[in-house]
Write an enzyme that holds these catalytic residues in place. Sequence first.
Site, PDB file in Angstrom:
ATOM      1  CE  LYS A   4       3.221   3.366   3.012  1.00  0.00           C
ATOM      2  NZ  LYS A   4       3.304   3.517   4.460  1.00  0.00           N
ATOM      3  CG  HIS A   7       0.432 -20.523   3.412  1.00  0.00           C
ATOM      4  ND1 HIS A   7      -0.623 -21.322   3.827  1.00  0.00           N
ATOM      5  CD2 HIS A   7       0.777 -19.778   4.495  1.00  0.00           C
ATOM      6  CE1 HIS A   7      -0.897 -21.072   5.095  1.00  0.00           C
ATOM      7  NE2 HIS A   7      -0.058 -20.140   5.522  1.00  0.00           N
ATOM      8  CG  LEU A  47       8.312   2.566   4.764  1.00  0.00           C
ATOM      9  CD1 LEU A  47       7.932   1.225   4.121  1.00  0.00           C
ATOM     10  CD2 LEU A  47       7.065   3.398   4.996  1.00  0.00           C
ATOM     11  NE  ARG A  78      -5.591 -19.180   5.624  1.00  0.00           N
ATOM     12  CZ  ARG A  78      -4.597 -19.905   6.163  1.00  0.00           C
ATOM     13  NH1 ARG A  78      -4.557 -21.219   6.002  1.00  0.00           N
ATOM     14  NH2 ARG A  78      -3.653 -19.323   6.871  1.00  0.00           N
ATOM     15  CD  GLU A 105       9.948   2.121  10.443  1.00  0.00           C
ATOM     16  OE1 GLU A 105       9.740   3.091   9.703  1.00  0.00           O
ATOM     17  OE2 GLU A 105       9.672   0.947  10.112  1.00  0.00           O
ATOM     18  CE1 TYR A 110       1.113  -0.062   4.423  1.00  0.00           C
ATOM     19  CE2 TYR A 110       0.048   2.071   4.253  1.00  0.00           C
ATOM     20  CZ  TYR A 110       0.868   1.202   4.927  1.00  0.00           C
ATOM     21  OH  TYR A 110       1.455   1.595   6.101  1.00  0.00           O
ATOM     22  NE  ARG A 154       6.939   4.100   0.334  1.00  0.00           N
ATOM     23  CZ  ARG A 154       6.689   4.949   1.321  1.00  0.00           C
ATOM     24  NH1 ARG A 154       7.641   5.245   2.203  1.00  0.00           N
ATOM     25  NH2 ARG A 154       5.496   5.516   1.449  1.00  0.00           N
TER      26      ARG A 154
HETATM   27  N1  PDD Z   1       2.846   5.489   7.472  1.00  0.00           N
HETATM   28  N2  PDD Z   1       7.500   4.072   8.840  1.00  0.00           N
HETATM   29  C1  PDD Z   1       6.338   3.401   8.874  1.00  0.00           C
HETATM   30  C2  PDD Z   1       6.299   2.087   9.580  1.00  0.00           C
HETATM   31  C3  PDD Z   1       5.196   3.936   8.279  1.00  0.00           C
HETATM   32  O1  PDD Z   1       4.042   3.242   8.311  1.00  0.00           O
HETATM   33  C4  PDD Z   1       5.268   5.202   7.652  1.00  0.00           C
HETATM   34  C5  PDD Z   1       4.090   5.827   6.981  1.00  0.00           C
HETATM   35  C6  PDD Z   1       6.497   5.872   7.634  1.00  0.00           C
HETATM   36  C7  PDD Z   1       6.682   7.196   6.954  1.00  0.00           C
HETATM   37  O2  PDD Z   1       6.664   7.033   5.546  1.00  0.00           O
HETATM   38  P1  PDD Z   1       6.204   8.208   4.572  1.00  0.00           P
HETATM   39  O3  PDD Z   1       7.013   9.387   4.899  1.00  0.00           O
HETATM   40  O4  PDD Z   1       6.472   7.676   3.226  1.00  0.00           O
HETATM   41  O5  PDD Z   1       4.728   8.464   4.823  1.00  0.00           O
HETATM   42  C8  PDD Z   1       7.591   5.270   8.230  1.00  0.00           C
HETATM   43  C9  PDD Z   1       1.687   5.791   6.675  1.00  0.00           C
HETATM   44  C10 PDD Z   1       1.423   7.258   6.525  1.00  0.00           C
HETATM   45  C11 PDD Z   1       0.499   4.990   7.167  1.00  0.00           C
HETATM   46  O6  PDD Z   1       0.669   3.786   7.301  1.00  0.00           O
HETATM   47  O7  PDD Z   1      -0.577   5.548   7.357  1.00  0.00           O
END
Ligand code: PDD
Length: 285
Positions: free
Chosen positions: A149, A102, A206, A100, A182, A32, A51
């Site tokens: 992501k 895997h 991320l 279902r 993070e 996503y 990305r």
């Molecule tokens: N979250 N790290 C994680 C684990 C994240 O889920 C996000 C973003 C970021 C920051 O990434 P960016 O600058 O590209 O938004 C870092 C989004 C906004 C969410 O899941 O809603």
Amino acid sequence: MSTAFLNNAYMPITEAKISPLDRGFLFGDGIYEVIPAYNGRLLGFDAHIQRMQEGLKGIGLSIDWTTADWKALCTKLSFENGNGNLGIYLQVSRGTDSKRYHAFPEAVTPTIFGFTFDIPQAPIANKTKAKTYSVSTSKDLRWQRCHIKSTALLGNVLHFQEGYEKGSDETLLFNSKSELTEASACNAFIVKNGIVITPPLDNQLLPGITRNMLIDILRKDGTIEVQERIVSMNEVYEADEIWITSSTKEIGAVTSIDGQSVGDGEVGNTWLAAQTLFSRHKYDY
Ligand code: PDD
């Protein structure tokens, strides 16, 4: 009523339906993105799509959408939803199988979904008007592919909830060596003696678009030094400033960590300088 996009059609979000056999639902098998848009202006669009395409490649999911196709979708979603302050959410899951199982199914069409949600007005570079954040800390117990992501966000959700139940806005995460990775839904930065420091990109975090834009903007300006390097837990507790960054927050000034003040407990001067530059240059990306 907001307008969503699902598998080639636009519809009211309440009418968007997917099968319970969708692998996004059963396995969290998807990628996503969240792209911020203010009055129809998209921020960091190319980087977000790049990305997502890397994420799709990383999980062996191929679709024939071009960057122009994604741009048309985002522009239309923003328009249909009033061109306000929006987070544009895009999701591609591996699709709906008949069972279902895997292993990746063959000949299944990926599910493509998009919708928008309201986000706050972009922060303005003003110390007294800045929204401040409190964070708590935890050992990072997510998986070892945090650079992807993935829609499988349970690890992040559990960490966010941990902080939320303590009254915090976010949870800062540390690996088994007590190094900062993070936050549960943001990247993290510290400031010490005017130097901005953030962990280097690897599988533990991320590659945030806001993170990358901020580093680029600061380096191009050149007045504030930026270091991408390992950040220890002690450095975080002793930082003058802590920031959390994400597409929906830009640069969030953290003023409290585990109930203790960060620095003097006020929004910092380096935040002010950084948010000023970010606000000035963000539409260059
Ligand atoms: N979250 N790290 C994680 C684990 C994240 O889920 C996000 C973003 C970021 C920051 O990434 P960016 O600058 O590209 O938004 C870092 C989004 C906004 C969410 O899941 O809603």
